[in-house]
Write an enzyme that holds these catalytic residues in place. Structure first.
Site, PDB file in Angstrom:
ATOM      1  N   LYS A  71      -6.542  11.900   1.076  1.00 54.41           N
ATOM      2  CA  LYS A  71      -5.823  11.054   2.113  1.00 54.41           C
ATOM      3  C   LYS A  71      -4.348  10.736   1.699  1.00 54.41           C
ATOM      4  O   LYS A  71      -3.596  10.753   2.443  1.00 54.41           O
ATOM      5  CB  LYS A  71      -6.380   9.454   1.893  1.00 54.41           C
ATOM      6  CG  LYS A  71      -5.803   8.542   2.873  1.00 54.41           C
ATOM      7  CD  LYS A  71      -6.531   6.982   2.680  1.00 54.41           C
ATOM      8  CE  LYS A  71      -5.603   5.829   3.329  1.00 54.41           C
ATOM      9  NZ  LYS A  71      -6.112   4.644   2.922  1.00 54.41           N
ATOM     10  N   ASP A 123       2.358  -3.615  -4.024  1.00 48.18           N
ATOM     11  CA  ASP A 123       2.315  -4.489  -3.082  1.00 48.18           C
ATOM     12  C   ASP A 123       1.420  -5.643  -3.004  1.00 48.18           C
ATOM     13  O   ASP A 123       1.174  -6.346  -2.455  1.00 48.18           O
ATOM     14  CB  ASP A 123       2.227  -3.980  -1.491  1.00 48.18           C
ATOM     15  CG  ASP A 123       1.147  -3.382  -1.262  1.00 48.18           C
ATOM     16  OD1 ASP A 123       0.394  -2.430  -2.035  1.00 48.18           O
ATOM     17  OD2 ASP A 123       0.412  -3.608  -0.327  1.00 48.18           O
ATOM     18  N   SER A 173      -2.355   5.862  -6.413  1.00 49.90           N
ATOM     19  CA  SER A 173      -2.870   5.072  -5.323  1.00 49.90           C
ATOM     20  C   SER A 173      -4.656   4.974  -5.455  1.00 49.90           C
ATOM     21  O   SER A 173      -5.020   5.940  -5.922  1.00 49.90           O
ATOM     22  CB  SER A 173      -2.716   5.883  -3.921  1.00 49.90           C
ATOM     23  OG  SER A 173      -3.331   5.274  -2.824  1.00 49.90           O
ATOM     24  N   SER A 174      -5.013   3.925  -5.147  1.00 51.42           N
ATOM     25  CA  SER A 174      -6.580   3.727  -5.222  1.00 51.42           C
ATOM     26  C   SER A 174      -7.271   4.569  -3.866  1.00 51.42           C
ATOM     27  O   SER A 174      -8.285   4.563  -3.920  1.00 51.42           O
ATOM     28  CB  SER A 174      -6.754   2.493  -4.928  1.00 51.42           C
ATOM     29  OG  SER A 174      -6.454   1.478  -6.025  1.00 51.42           O
ATOM     30  N   ASP A 209       2.714   3.047  -5.352  1.00 53.85           N
ATOM     31  CA  ASP A 209       1.521   2.895  -4.794  1.00 53.85           C
ATOM     32  C   ASP A 209       1.491   3.432  -3.413  1.00 53.85           C
ATOM     33  O   ASP A 209       2.891   3.744  -2.899  1.00 53.85           O
ATOM     34  CB  ASP A 209       1.178   1.261  -4.878  1.00 53.85           C
ATOM     35  CG  ASP A 209      -0.015   0.971  -3.730  1.00 53.85           C
ATOM     36  OD1 ASP A 209      -1.120   1.623  -4.214  1.00 53.85           O
ATOM     37  OD2 ASP A 209      -0.212   0.161  -3.326  1.00 53.85           O
ATOM     38  N   ASP A 222      -0.692   2.648  -0.110  1.00 57.37           N
ATOM     39  CA  ASP A 222      -1.103   1.765   0.918  1.00 57.37           C
ATOM     40  C   ASP A 222      -0.220   0.532   0.618  1.00 57.37           C
ATOM     41  O   ASP A 222      -0.488  -0.132  -0.214  1.00 57.37           O
ATOM     42  CB  ASP A 222      -2.714   1.552   0.922  1.00 57.37           C
ATOM     43  CG  ASP A 222      -3.204   2.747   1.341  1.00 57.37           C
ATOM     44  OD1 ASP A 222      -3.119   3.287   2.212  1.00 57.37           O
ATOM     45  OD2 ASP A 222      -4.168   3.196   0.301  1.00 57.37           O
ATOM     46  N   GLU A 234      -2.852  -1.198   5.449  1.00 58.20           N
ATOM     47  CA  GLU A 234      -3.871  -2.443   5.401  1.00 58.20           C
ATOM     48  C   GLU A 234      -4.391  -2.941   6.436  1.00 58.20           C
ATOM     49  O   GLU A 234      -5.628  -3.148   6.577  1.00 58.20           O
ATOM     50  CB  GLU A 234      -3.266  -3.508   4.350  1.00 58.20           C
ATOM     51  CG  GLU A 234      -2.927  -3.127   2.909  1.00 58.20           C
ATOM     52  CD  GLU A 234      -4.067  -2.526   2.225  1.00 58.20           C
ATOM     53  OE1 GLU A 234      -5.215  -2.727   2.643  1.00 58.20           O
ATOM     54  OE2 GLU A 234      -3.835  -1.911   1.183  1.00 58.20           O
ATOM     55  N   ARG A 283      -7.603  11.587  -3.005  1.00 58.87           N
ATOM     56  CA  ARG A 283      -6.624  12.292  -2.939  1.00 58.87           C
ATOM     57  C   ARG A 283      -6.046  12.991  -1.785  1.00 58.87           C
ATOM     58  O   ARG A 283      -5.039  13.152  -1.517  1.00 58.87           O
ATOM     59  CB  ARG A 283      -7.371  13.693  -4.010  1.00 58.87           C
ATOM     60  CG  ARG A 283      -5.819  14.605  -4.179  1.00 58.87           C
ATOM     61  CD  ARG A 283      -6.491  15.501  -5.285  1.00 58.87           C
ATOM     62  NE  ARG A 283      -6.471  14.827  -6.603  1.00 58.87           N
ATOM     63  CZ  ARG A 283      -5.246  14.660  -7.387  1.00 58.87           C
ATOM     64  NH1 ARG A 283      -4.086  15.192  -6.760  1.00 58.87           N
ATOM     65  NH2 ARG A 283      -5.380  14.021  -8.704  1.00 58.87           N
ATOM     66  N   ALA A 337     -14.293   2.360  -2.860  1.00 55.86           N
ATOM     67  CA  ALA A 337     -15.560   2.428  -3.444  1.00 55.86           C
ATOM     68  C   ALA A 337     -16.171   1.051  -4.278  1.00 55.86           C
ATOM     69  O   ALA A 337     -17.098   0.795  -4.185  1.00 55.86           O
ATOM     70  CB  ALA A 337     -15.914   3.449  -4.441  1.00 55.86           C
TER      71      ALA A 337
END
Length: 226
Positions: free
Chosen positions: A117, A169, A111-112, A8, A10, A17, A115, A50
């Site tokens: 970022k 995390d 990662s959520s 992940d 973030d 966060e 791309r 989103a």
């Protein structure tokens, strides 16, 4: 046999966060006169932004703006905050990425975040060339805690789920890894809130406590391998 490590971003590679929460608070207060409480917000950690804004619009009955409107407004707020403060790196994470790449493992960021970022952050960390694949949850239909993002990463790396280990995390991320049939390490990041990481195989507080032999032990124990 462990062949791939999925990260992940973030809260695992960068400590983002707190800045995300701050930008969301500013956006809701400025445009909707709504105070965002952390107890409400923390359920979305690990999922896509989103999805969060869709839920916010529904839960707070916002009619002045659509979820897409608020997403774009928040992007501008977030960009300003990032340019001012940046994303602090998680101590030791980049070093582990380099070490495990040199050891011959396939690596992916799952990662959520968007791309662009993801690319921006791993370039700043100096580890962009270490990753074989990047998967953004924003490009998939179902966000974490659904397993899609990790299954897609395994597919792109051409490995089986049982050959992967995930580092997460968030509770949503751990649930996604478990649903994908993968071994999972849970990173106890205090800035990620009180996340339920109980589904992970092992919890750790610092990347300095991890090495290749430990990863293999966790993976093998999960799948009952010697």
């Amino acid at each position: 046999m462990l062949k791939a490590i999925l990260f992940d971003m973030d809260g695992v590679l960068v400590d983002s966060e707190p800045i995300h929460f701050k930008s969301n608070c500013i956006t809701l207060e400025k445009y909707c006169n709504i105070t965002l409480e952390y107890e409400y917000y923390k359920q979305f950690i690990g999922s896509t932004i989103a999805y969060m804004w869709k839920r916010v619009v529904d839960d707070f009955h916002i009619v002045e703006y659509t979820a897409d409107d608020l997403l774009k407004l928040n992007d501008a707020v977030l960009q300003e905050l990032v340019e001012k403060d940046g994303y602090p790196p998680i101590p030791g994470a980049a070093e582990c990425v380099r070490e495990w790449k040199q050891a011959g493992y396939l690596l992916a960021v799952a990662s959520s975040s968007k791309r662009e970022k993801i690319l921006q952050n791993i370039k700043r960390l100096g580890i962009a060339d270490c990753f074989d694949r990047i998967v953004s949850g924003m490009e998939l239909e179902h966000p974490k805690p659904n397993p899609d993002i990790f299954l897609e990463a395994a597919k792109l790396l051409e490995v089986k789920p049982e050959e992967c280990l995930v580092i997460e995390d968030s509770g949503n991320g751990v649930k996604a890894a478990v649903s994908a049939g993968m071994a999972c390490l849970g990173f106890l990041n205090p800035n990620s809130g009180e996340q339920d990481l109980s589904g992970a195989d092992y919890l750790f507080e610092s990347f300095s406590s991890l090495d290749e032999s430990f990863l293999c032990m966790v993976h093998n124990h999960h799948f009952g391998e010697p």
